[in-house]
Design a protein around this motif. Sequence first.
Motif, PDB file in Angstrom:
ATOM      1  N   ALA A 147     -42.540 -32.234 -28.223  1.00  0.00           N
ATOM      2  CA  ALA A 147     -41.151 -32.097 -28.664  1.00  0.00           C
ATOM      3  C   ALA A 147     -40.176 -31.774 -27.539  1.00  0.00           C
ATOM      4  O   ALA A 147     -38.989 -32.053 -27.651  1.00  0.00           O
ATOM      5  CB  ALA A 147     -41.069 -31.005 -29.730  1.00  0.00           C
TER       6      ALA A 147
ATOM      7  N   LEU B  34     -37.803 -25.890 -38.158  1.00  0.00           N
ATOM      8  CA  LEU B  34     -38.370 -25.901 -39.510  1.00  0.00           C
ATOM      9  C   LEU B  34     -39.881 -26.111 -39.463  1.00  0.00           C
ATOM     10  O   LEU B  34     -40.630 -25.440 -40.186  1.00  0.00           O
ATOM     11  CB  LEU B  34     -37.694 -26.973 -40.361  1.00  0.00           C
ATOM     12  CG  LEU B  34     -36.228 -26.702 -40.712  1.00  0.00           C
ATOM     13  CD1 LEU B  34     -35.619 -27.908 -41.418  1.00  0.00           C
ATOM     14  CD2 LEU B  34     -36.085 -25.438 -41.531  1.00  0.00           C
ATOM     15  N   ALA B  35     -40.339 -27.027 -38.599  1.00  0.00           N
ATOM     16  CA  ALA B  35     -41.783 -27.256 -38.453  1.00  0.00           C
ATOM     17  C   ALA B  35     -42.467 -26.019 -37.874  1.00  0.00           C
ATOM     18  O   ALA B  35     -43.579 -25.659 -38.295  1.00  0.00           O
ATOM     19  CB  ALA B  35     -42.032 -28.471 -37.570  1.00  0.00           C
TER      20      ALA B  35
ATOM     21  N   LEU C 107     -33.401 -28.622 -35.054  1.00  0.00           N
ATOM     22  CA  LEU C 107     -33.530 -28.061 -36.399  1.00  0.00           C
ATOM     23  C   LEU C 107     -34.850 -28.486 -37.027  1.00  0.00           C
ATOM     24  O   LEU C 107     -35.551 -27.668 -37.621  1.00  0.00           O
ATOM     25  CB  LEU C 107     -32.355 -28.504 -37.281  1.00  0.00           C
ATOM     26  CG  LEU C 107     -32.384 -27.993 -38.721  1.00  0.00           C
ATOM     27  CD1 LEU C 107     -32.408 -26.469 -38.772  1.00  0.00           C
ATOM     28  CD2 LEU C 107     -31.207 -28.540 -39.492  1.00  0.00           C
ATOM     29  N   LEU C 108     -35.204 -29.750 -36.860  1.00  0.00           N
ATOM     30  CA  LEU C 108     -36.490 -30.236 -37.367  1.00  0.00           C
ATOM     31  C   LEU C 108     -37.644 -29.473 -36.719  1.00  0.00           C
ATOM     32  O   LEU C 108     -38.594 -29.066 -37.394  1.00  0.00           O
ATOM     33  CB  LEU C 108     -36.621 -31.737 -37.109  1.00  0.00           C
ATOM     34  CG  LEU C 108     -37.895 -32.394 -37.606  1.00  0.00           C
ATOM     35  CD1 LEU C 108     -38.040 -32.256 -39.116  1.00  0.00           C
ATOM     36  CD2 LEU C 108     -37.912 -33.869 -37.212  1.00  0.00           C
ATOM     37  N   PHE C 109     -37.561 -29.253 -35.403  1.00  0.00           N
ATOM     38  CA  PHE C 109     -38.598 -28.500 -34.694  1.00  0.00           C
ATOM     39  C   PHE C 109     -38.703 -27.081 -35.235  1.00  0.00           C
ATOM     40  O   PHE C 109     -39.800 -26.586 -35.500  1.00  0.00           O
ATOM     41  CB  PHE C 109     -38.306 -28.467 -33.191  1.00  0.00           C
ATOM     42  CG  PHE C 109     -39.281 -27.627 -32.419  1.00  0.00           C
ATOM     43  CD1 PHE C 109     -40.462 -28.180 -31.938  1.00  0.00           C
ATOM     44  CD2 PHE C 109     -39.043 -26.283 -32.179  1.00  0.00           C
ATOM     45  CE1 PHE C 109     -41.370 -27.401 -31.245  1.00  0.00           C
ATOM     46  CE2 PHE C 109     -39.947 -25.499 -31.488  1.00  0.00           C
ATOM     47  CZ  PHE C 109     -41.113 -26.067 -31.012  1.00  0.00           C
TER      48      PHE C 109
ATOM     49  N   PRO D 174     -29.899 -32.008 -34.068  1.00  0.00           N
ATOM     50  CA  PRO D 174     -30.704 -32.157 -35.283  1.00  0.00           C
ATOM     51  C   PRO D 174     -32.207 -32.135 -35.029  1.00  0.00           C
ATOM     52  O   PRO D 174     -32.967 -31.617 -35.845  1.00  0.00           O
ATOM     53  CB  PRO D 174     -30.267 -33.504 -35.856  1.00  0.00           C
ATOM     54  CG  PRO D 174     -29.316 -34.111 -34.911  1.00  0.00           C
ATOM     55  CD  PRO D 174     -29.017 -33.127 -33.837  1.00  0.00           C
ATOM     56  N   GLN D 175     -32.671 -32.684 -33.881  1.00  0.00           N
ATOM     57  CA  GLN D 175     -34.112 -32.667 -33.619  1.00  0.00           C
ATOM     58  C   GLN D 175     -34.605 -31.231 -33.400  1.00  0.00           C
ATOM     59  O   GLN D 175     -35.747 -30.921 -33.693  1.00  0.00           O
ATOM     60  CB  GLN D 175     -34.492 -33.585 -32.444  1.00  0.00           C
ATOM     61  CG  GLN D 175     -34.013 -33.141 -31.090  1.00  0.00           C
ATOM     62  CD  GLN D 175     -32.670 -33.703 -30.681  1.00  0.00           C
ATOM     63  OE1 GLN D 175     -31.786 -33.898 -31.498  1.00  0.00           O
ATOM     64  NE2 GLN D 175     -32.503 -33.954 -29.399  1.00  0.00           N
TER      65      GLN D 175
END
Length: 139
Positions: free
Chosen positions: A98, A121-122, A117-119, A114-115
């Motif tokens: 990532a 959350l994961a 935020l995805l990281f 946004p990437q």
Amino acid sequence: MRILTALLAGLVFGLGLVISGMANPAKVLGFLDLFGQWDPSLALVMIGAIGAAFLPMQWVQRSGRSLRGEPVTLPGKQKIDPRLILGSLLFGAGWGVAGFCPGPAIVAVGAGMPQALLFVLAMLAGMLAFQVYDRRVSA
């Protein structure tokens, strides 16, 4: 006062991550690309951070107190065990895929990436999954 000190330290840390480029996944992945277009600049950031922390850590280890006079609890565990090795491997794999690790990812979320935020959350899902697993193994 404690919350204000934590806020100030967090702001300084986040600003340092942004200025150094550690919140930029492309720069981090460039640092990790040892056999391609390697970017050694983050190694200098890490060396600088170690240098800046060295003397304060020596003082804390001797005194056992923070600059504000509060007691400091340092990690006591020094044994390298399979759990530490597996966690390190997973952390490194996530960082390499990532381009984020936890601190810079949170800074990048604040910057509206946004990437990131995805990281995050994961990452939180992984932490929750570990807690569930750890409770079952411990029970």
